[in-house]
Design an enzyme around this catalytic site. Structure first.
Site, PDB file in Angstrom:
ATOM      1  N   TYR A   1      -3.126 121.172 -26.341  1.00 50.45           N
ATOM      2  CA  TYR A   1      -4.245 121.561 -27.210  1.00 50.45           C
ATOM      3  C   TYR A   1      -5.571 121.508 -26.460  1.00 50.45           C
ATOM      4  O   TYR A   1      -5.842 120.566 -25.714  1.00 50.45           O
ATOM      5  CB  TYR A   1      -4.354 120.610 -28.407  1.00 50.45           C
ATOM      6  CG  TYR A   1      -3.286 120.809 -29.450  1.00 50.45           C
ATOM      7  CD1 TYR A   1      -3.221 121.998 -30.191  1.00 50.45           C
ATOM      8  CD2 TYR A   1      -2.352 119.813 -29.703  1.00 50.45           C
ATOM      9  CE1 TYR A   1      -2.243 122.174 -31.162  1.00 50.45           C
ATOM     10  CE2 TYR A   1      -1.375 119.979 -30.678  1.00 50.45           C
ATOM     11  CZ  TYR A   1      -1.325 121.164 -31.397  1.00 50.45           C
ATOM     12  OH  TYR A   1      -0.355 121.325 -32.356  1.00 50.45           O
TER      13      TYR A   1
ATOM     14  N   LYS B   1       1.352  87.846 -38.295  1.00 48.22           N
ATOM     15  CA  LYS B   1       0.753  88.876 -39.154  1.00 48.22           C
ATOM     16  C   LYS B   1       0.950  90.255 -38.524  1.00 48.22           C
ATOM     17  O   LYS B   1       1.314  90.367 -37.355  1.00 48.22           O
ATOM     18  CB  LYS B   1      -0.735  88.581 -39.346  1.00 48.22           C
ATOM     19  CG  LYS B   1      -1.555  88.656 -38.069  1.00 48.22           C
ATOM     20  CD  LYS B   1      -2.980  88.153 -38.297  1.00 48.22           C
ATOM     21  CE  LYS B   1      -3.779  88.191 -37.007  1.00 48.22           C
ATOM     22  NZ  LYS B   1      -5.098  87.546 -37.176  1.00 48.22           N
TER      23      LYS B   1
HETATM   24  C1  LIG Z   1      -5.088  86.674 -36.060  1.00 50.18           C
HETATM   25  C2  LIG Z   1      -5.542  85.287 -36.138  1.00 50.18           C
HETATM   26  C3  LIG Z   1      -5.213  84.374 -35.131  1.00 50.18           C
HETATM   27  C4  LIG Z   1      -4.504  84.770 -33.858  1.00 50.18           C
HETATM   28  O1  LIG Z   1      -5.422  85.321 -32.948  1.00 50.18           O
HETATM   29  P1  LIG Z   1      -5.004  85.679 -31.454  1.00 50.18           P
HETATM   30  O2  LIG Z   1      -6.265  86.067 -30.807  1.00 50.18           O
HETATM   31  O3  LIG Z   1      -4.029  86.806 -31.574  1.00 50.18           O
HETATM   32  O4  LIG Z   1      -4.382  84.468 -30.882  1.00 50.18           O
HETATM   33  C5  LIG Z   1      -5.577  83.058 -35.314  1.00 50.18           C
HETATM   34  N1  LIG Z   1      -6.258  82.667 -36.420  1.00 50.18           N
HETATM   35  C6  LIG Z   1      -6.600  83.523 -37.404  1.00 50.18           C
HETATM   36  C7  LIG Z   1      -7.354  83.026 -38.570  1.00 50.18           C
HETATM   37  C8  LIG Z   1      -6.275  84.861 -37.291  1.00 50.18           C
HETATM   38  O5  LIG Z   1      -6.633  85.703 -38.255  1.00 50.18           O
END
Ligand SMILES: *Cc1c(COP(=O)(O)O)cnc(C)c1O
Length: 371
Positions: A260, A36
């Protein structure tokens, strides 16, 4: 490319991290590759192609559009959408090997009718304590069993998400137990989900339960242990480096402000270096006057505010520094290293936000050392 600022993605590191994770889990447990948010800023299509090559059986994305992007890139592996999908996405899902998450019987019924003459594959998400999406644990078994009877749906998975896998082992144990109870009851009712999964990266090491069918590592695939204590448990290597080159070197007298707000005023005659990266590239402004970069085998501190497009560094103690010199903001150079985890601590955030924050303006370049 006229600007030297790049995110360098080491696909070989991701491949090795996957192997390291596989070595930490039971043989029958599969890795669900979480890609993702553009694979945590690494580029979803390229990372998914590596995971596909390595026979990861299921990829997970947050949004329907992320699934579409992977299909357009030619990725064939089954994709699970972890977040919400509207019913008008169901026809795409049905015909493109995309599996959806459902969180209630009503949602499942809606998906069933949107599936038309096809069949929609679903994982049921159970809220065992996160308090966000998912069917509430107390009504989960009943709702899942009612959904099981619907036409046009295949409930092929059950999962839950841990709220504090890296920080609260008691709560993790309670979530694990709650999940196991529901899985047992649902199985007793005749449902045989092929993929039961619970652990995120941290949970791989902190969930103590009989092996499940899958684990869902995200951050660990990218070589960033969610807590320092897990770095020993699983040897992974960061896969994203943020690099640029020194653009300008300039002498400033003592008592001269930089940037800045003049938050830094030189205390000595100073050689100031400018690098073409800023918060619009995802380098957090909160690192102003805090972080360092690597140039010519030394750490050079950031001086003054991180602005939108440039950052000033102090290279007074790097006398050989000249425009064109490689500069590393995240990653290894000249035997020194700066990790996203370290920057996250300085910026009062988590490594996830650092790597997903690297913006579109920064081109991704890929290194793939085939094993
Ligand atoms: C993002 C996500 C993961 C992965 O989490 P990490 O901490 O990056 O390993 C796993 N399960 C779900 C449902 C997620 O949304």
């Amino acid at each position: 490319m006229y600007r030297p600022t790049v995110a360098e993605i080491d696909l070989g590191a991701i491949r090795e991290n996957l192997r390291a994770i596989r070595a930490c889990i039971p043989l029958r447990t599969q890795v669900i590759g979480v890609v993702k948010a553009d694979a945590y800023g690494h580029g979803a299509a390229r990372v998914a192609a590596v995971l596909e090559q390595e026979q990861v059986p299921l990829l997970a994305v947050a949004t329907p559009d992320e699934a579409v992007e992977l299909r357009e890139a030619g990725i064939m592996t089954e994709i699970l959408v972890l977040g919400h999908a509207p019913p008008d996405f169901v026809p795409f899902a049905v015909s493109n090997n995309v599996t959806l998450t459902t969180d209630a019987h009503a949602t499942t019924a809606m998906y069933a009718s949107a599936a038309g003459s096809g069949r929609v594959r679903l994982h049921y998400k159970i809220d065992t304590g996160m308090g966000r999406a998912g069917v509430p644990a107390d009504t989960a078994t009943g709702q899942i069993m009612r959904s099981f009877a619907l036409p046009n749906v295949d409930i092929v998975g059950l999962y839950s998400h841990l709220a504090s896998a890296e920080s609260d082992l008691d709560f993790t144990a309670r979530q694990t137990e709650c999940f196991a109870d529901i899985v047992r009851d649902v199985r007793a009712g005749g449902l045989r989900p092929a993929m039961v999964h619970l652990a995120n990266s941290a949970g791989i090491f902190t969930v103590h339960a009989p092996p499940l069918d899958g684990v869902r590592p995200g951050i660990l695939l990218y070589g960033l242990p969610p807590v320092a204590s897990l770095a020993q448990a699983c040897a992974v290597k960061p896969s994203l480096s943020l690099r640029t080159r020194l653009e300008v070197v300039k002498d400033l007298p003592a008592g001269h402000g930089i940037g800045y707000g003049r938050t830094f005023v030189t205390e000595r005659p100073t050689r100031m270096g400018l690098i073409p990266i800023g918060y619009a590239d995802g380098y957090p402004r909160s690192l102003s006057n805090k972080a360092s970069v690597i140039v010519r085998g030394q750490f050079a501190p950031i001086v003054g505010r991180v602005s939108m497009d440039v950052v000033a560094i102090d290279v007074t103690d790097v006398p050989a520094a000249v425009p064109g010199d490689p500069v590393t903001l995240i990653g290894e150079q000249d035997g020194l290293a700066i990790t996203a985890v370290q920057l996250a601590e300085m910026a009062d955030t988590i490594s996830y936000e650092i790597v997903t924050g690297v913006s579109k303006r920064v081109p991704r370049i890929y290194i793939d050392r085939q094993p």
